[in-house]
Each structure stands twice: as C-alpha cells, then as structure tokens.
Design a protein around this motif. Structure first.
Motif, short mmCIF file in Angstrom:
data_model
loop_
_atom_site.label_atom_id
_atom_site.label_comp_id
_atom_site.label_asym_id
_atom_site.label_seq_id
_atom_site.Cartn_x
_atom_site.Cartn_y
_atom_site.Cartn_z
N ILE A 184 0.84 -1.20 0.00
CA ILE A 184 0.00 0.00 0.00
C ILE A 184 0.88 1.25 0.00
O ILE A 184 0.62 2.21 -0.74
N GLY A 185 1.93 1.24 0.82
CA GLY A 185 2.86 2.37 0.85
C GLY A 185 3.56 2.58 -0.48
O GLY A 185 3.77 3.72 -0.92
N ILE A 186 3.93 1.48 -1.15
CA ILE A 186 4.59 1.58 -2.45
C ILE A 186 3.65 2.19 -3.49
O ILE A 186 4.02 3.11 -4.23
N PHE A 187 2.43 1.68 -3.55
CA PHE A 187 1.45 2.22 -4.51
C PHE A 187 1.16 3.69 -4.20
O PHE A 187 1.01 4.50 -5.12
N ASP A 188 1.08 4.02 -2.92
CA ASP A 188 0.81 5.41 -2.54
C ASP A 188 1.95 6.33 -2.97
O ASP A 188 1.73 7.44 -3.46
N THR A 189 3.19 5.86 -2.79
CA THR A 189 4.35 6.66 -3.19
C THR A 189 4.40 6.85 -4.70
O THR A 189 4.69 7.96 -5.19
N ILE A 190 4.14 5.78 -5.45
CA ILE A 190 4.11 5.90 -6.91
C ILE A 190 3.03 6.89 -7.34
O ILE A 190 3.22 7.70 -8.25
N GLY A 191 1.89 6.85 -6.65
CA GLY A 191 0.82 7.79 -6.95
C GLY A 191 1.22 9.22 -6.71
O GLY A 191 0.86 10.13 -7.48
N HIS A 192 2.01 9.46 -5.65
CA HIS A 192 2.51 10.82 -5.39
C HIS A 192 3.46 11.28 -6.48
O HIS A 192 3.43 12.44 -6.90
N MET A 193 4.32 10.37 -6.95
CA MET A 193 5.30 10.73 -7.97
C MET A 193 4.61 11.10 -9.29
O MET A 193 5.04 12.00 -10.00
N ILE A 194 3.53 10.40 -9.61
CA ILE A 194 2.83 10.64 -10.87
C ILE A 194 1.75 11.70 -10.71
O ILE A 194 1.55 12.55 -11.59
N GLY A 195 1.04 11.68 -9.57
CA GLY A 195 -0.13 12.53 -9.40
C GLY A 195 0.17 14.01 -9.32
O GLY A 195 -0.55 14.83 -9.90
N SER A 196 1.23 14.39 -8.61
CA SER A 196 1.54 15.81 -8.44
C SER A 196 1.77 16.52 -9.76
O SER A 196 1.12 17.54 -10.05
N PRO A 197 2.69 16.04 -10.62
CA PRO A 197 2.86 16.74 -11.92
C PRO A 197 1.64 16.62 -12.82
O PRO A 197 1.36 17.52 -13.60
N LEU A 198 0.89 15.51 -12.70
CA LEU A 198 -0.30 15.34 -13.53
C LEU A 198 -1.36 16.37 -13.18
O LEU A 198 -1.97 17.00 -14.07
N LEU A 199 -1.61 16.59 -11.88
CA LEU A 199 -2.59 17.58 -11.47
C LEU A 199 -2.17 18.98 -11.89
O LEU A 199 -2.99 19.78 -12.33
N ALA A 200 -0.87 19.28 -11.75
CA ALA A 200 -0.38 20.60 -12.15
C ALA A 200 -0.55 20.80 -13.66
O ALA A 200 -0.96 21.88 -14.11
N MET A 201 -0.29 19.77 -14.44
CA MET A 201 -0.43 19.88 -15.89
C MET A 201 -1.90 20.08 -16.28
O MET A 201 -2.23 20.91 -17.13
N LEU A 202 -2.80 19.32 -15.63
CA LEU A 202 -4.23 19.44 -15.93
C LEU A 202 -4.76 20.80 -15.52
O LEU A 202 -5.62 21.38 -16.20
N PHE A 203 -4.27 21.31 -14.39
CA PHE A 203 -4.72 22.63 -13.94
C PHE A 203 -4.30 23.71 -14.94
O PHE A 203 -5.08 24.59 -15.29
N ARG A 204 -3.06 23.62 -15.42
CA ARG A 204 -2.58 24.59 -16.41
C ARG A 204 -3.36 24.46 -17.72
O ARG A 204 -3.73 25.48 -18.33
N LYS A 205 -3.63 23.23 -18.13
CA LYS A 205 -4.39 23.01 -19.36
C LYS A 205 -5.81 23.53 -19.21
O LYS A 205 -6.38 24.13 -20.14
N GLY A 206 -6.41 23.31 -18.04
CA GLY A 206 -7.77 23.78 -17.81
C GLY A 206 -7.86 25.30 -17.85
O GLY A 206 -8.82 25.86 -18.38
N LEU A 207 -6.85 25.97 -17.31
CA LEU A 207 -6.84 27.43 -17.36
C LEU A 207 -6.71 27.93 -18.79
O LEU A 207 -7.30 28.95 -19.16
N ASP A 208 -5.93 27.22 -19.60
CA ASP A 208 -5.77 27.61 -21.00
C ASP A 208 -7.09 27.47 -21.76
O ASP A 208 -7.43 28.31 -22.60
N LEU A 209 -7.85 26.40 -21.45
CA LEU A 209 -9.11 26.17 -22.14
C LEU A 209 -10.19 27.13 -21.64
O LEU A 209 -11.04 27.57 -22.40
N GLY A 210 -10.17 27.42 -20.32
CA GLY A 210 -11.12 28.35 -19.74
C GLY A 210 -12.51 27.76 -19.59
O GLY A 210 -12.79 26.61 -19.97
N GLY A 211 -13.41 28.53 -18.99
CA GLY A 211 -14.79 28.10 -18.81
C GLY A 211 -14.91 26.91 -17.88
O GLY A 211 -14.22 26.82 -16.85
N VAL A 212 -15.77 25.99 -18.26
CA VAL A 212 -15.99 24.78 -17.45
C VAL A 212 -14.73 23.95 -17.34
O VAL A 212 -14.49 23.30 -16.32
N TRP A 213 -13.89 24.00 -18.37
CA TRP A 213 -12.68 23.17 -18.39
C TRP A 213 -11.64 23.61 -17.38
O TRP A 213 -10.65 22.91 -17.18
#
Length: 266
Positions: A211-240
């Motif tokens: 569980i700790g291993i999966f959680d750590t892998i999720g942190h390594m992937i999730g943080s940059p993924l959320l940041a990328m999606l947030f930036r992409k969403g701002l570029d699209l604007g509106g509901v996105w």
C-alpha cells in the motif's frame, strides 16, 4: 493570512510539534502477541531461520515470489490495492486552493477558508459519523460487507463531490460540493480495512508495505499530472478550468464501479 502569512504557518508548526510529541505515548507492540504463541521456542527458532542471509539468486527469487504470492492468489486484493495508486489525485489541496482563487477571483486567504471548511467536516466525519455508520453496518451486515458497502458509498460521494467542484459556477455551489465531497473521505480507510480482511494475518505487514509503495508511486505521478491538468484547464477556460477535478471524479467513479463488481463471503 490577511494580517501576516507567518501567523497560520507558526500555528501550524505548533500543532505539528504537539502531534509529534504524542508519538512518545504510543505503547510498544513488538511482542504484543508473544504470550499467545503456543510454543515460544519453536516461534523463536522459526524467526531465526527467516533471518538467515540470502546466499543464492534462486533463494532470492523464491523469497520475492513468496512475498507477492498472496497478491496473485486473490484478484480482489490486486484490484483494491491498485486504487491506492491514485490516492494522490484525491489529495488535491494545493490545486484546489489555486483553483478557487483563480476561477472565482478571490484571494488565497478566502480560498483557504473554503478548504478549511472541508477539513473541519472531514474531522467531524471521522470522529462521529463514520464510527457510528461503521458500527451500525457491522452489526447488521458483518465486518467485511460493512467495509465494502461503506467503501462504495464513500466512492459515490467523492465522485459526485469532485464532479460538482469542477462544474460549480459560483462559490455557494462550490461550498455545497465540498460538503458532498467530504462525506466520502473515509474511502481509503475502509479500503485498507477491507484489504486486511482479505489476506491472512501473517501477510498484513507485507500488504501495508505494498500500500505504501502504490501510494508513493501515486505521489510521484499525481503531483505533476494535477499541475499539468490545472494549467491546461486554465488555458481552455470556462468549465474546463475544473479539469483536474473532473478527472478525479472519473477515476473515483471507476473505483466505485470496480467495488460494485467485488463479491465477498458473508
């Protein structure tokens, strides 16, 4: 924060120091079950054998296989364990702060208040609501079914809450969405309890390691993924602009659907 950003930071550090100090009062449980062993001498002999150094590649491979064999034997364990790989995506506090501040044109201080409301509701949920619901369900359905049913309900609340957060047009609906979202915040606690009941007692420590291993892998992937999606969403604007939370809603919905397909014995 409006007076000085140092005020909440210093208060937060003070609370963390108190929390760390509480560790000193946790009792030692290393030999908690030692008195329950029918043959202590045999138990100590077995443990000494398990501590022998690995001498060959074959024995190393055998030990690795022995360590993961309990996962392969039950597909339910693998399916539930994989959910912890996306745990980080749900811990989107920093992105949520920036999202509230940017989309609703408000300060980070006000955005922090909204996030703190959710944190307070989660605290209330963990102290009162979830223990009462768990006690009721365990008496009615048994421990395993109780964890499974509460996991399904929690996944539904979290998915609906994230969907509403991503689509909320104003701060009033956003606050309501945070309330709905907080109601499912016991999901991974119920999943951990359910996983523990699906494996044998001597595999629990290994299970928590995975569980700790999966959680750590999720942190390594999730943080940059959320940041990328947030930036992409701002570029699209509106509901996105709520793209990270729409993704979270979809992922948790998939977890909920997977849980609905899992069957356990009464």
């Amino acid at each position: 924060m409006e007076r000085s950003p140092w005020i909440p930071m210093i208060i937060g550090v003070a609370f963390e120091i108190v929390a760390v100090g509480l560790i000193a009062f946790i009792p030692e449980t290393l030999n908690y079950n030692g008195s329950l062993s029918p043959n202590p001498r045999r138990s100590s002999t077995g443990s000494s054998k398990s501590l022998k150094p690995v001498s060959t590649f074959g024995s190393l491979r055998h030990r690795v296989h022995d360590s993961v064999s309990f996962l392969i034997c039950d597909a339910r364990v693998v399916l539930i364990l994989s959910a912890f790989g996306v745990h980080m995506l749900l811990q989107s506090r920093d992105v949520l702060l920036q999202y509230i501040s940017t989309r609703y044109q408000t300060s980070l201080a006000i955005a922090t208040v909204y996030v703190s409301v959710r944190s307070g509701l989660v605290l209330l949920l963990c102290l009162i609501v979830l223990p009462a619901a768990s006690l009721f369900c365990r008496r009615r359905y048994g421990p395993n079914w109780s964890d499974l049913l509460l996991s399904r309900a929690s996944a539904a609340f979290i998915a609906l809450g994230f969907l509403m957060i991503g689509l909320a047009p104003n701060r009033s609906l956003l606050l309501f969405a945070l309330v709905i979202n907080s109601m499912g915040w016991g999901l991974f606690s119920f999943l951990r309890s359910l996983l523990t009941s699906l494996v044998e007692a001597h595999h629990v420590a290994r299970l928590n390691t995975f569980i700790g291993i999966f959680d750590t892998i999720g942190h390594m992937i999730g943080s940059p993924l959320l940041a990328m999606l947030f930036r992409k969403g701002l570029d699209l604007g509106g509901v996105w602009s709520g793209l990270p939370f729409l993704l979270d809603a979809g992922i948790v919905a998939m977890i909920g659907i997977t849980l609905c397909g899992i069957k356990i014995h009464s």
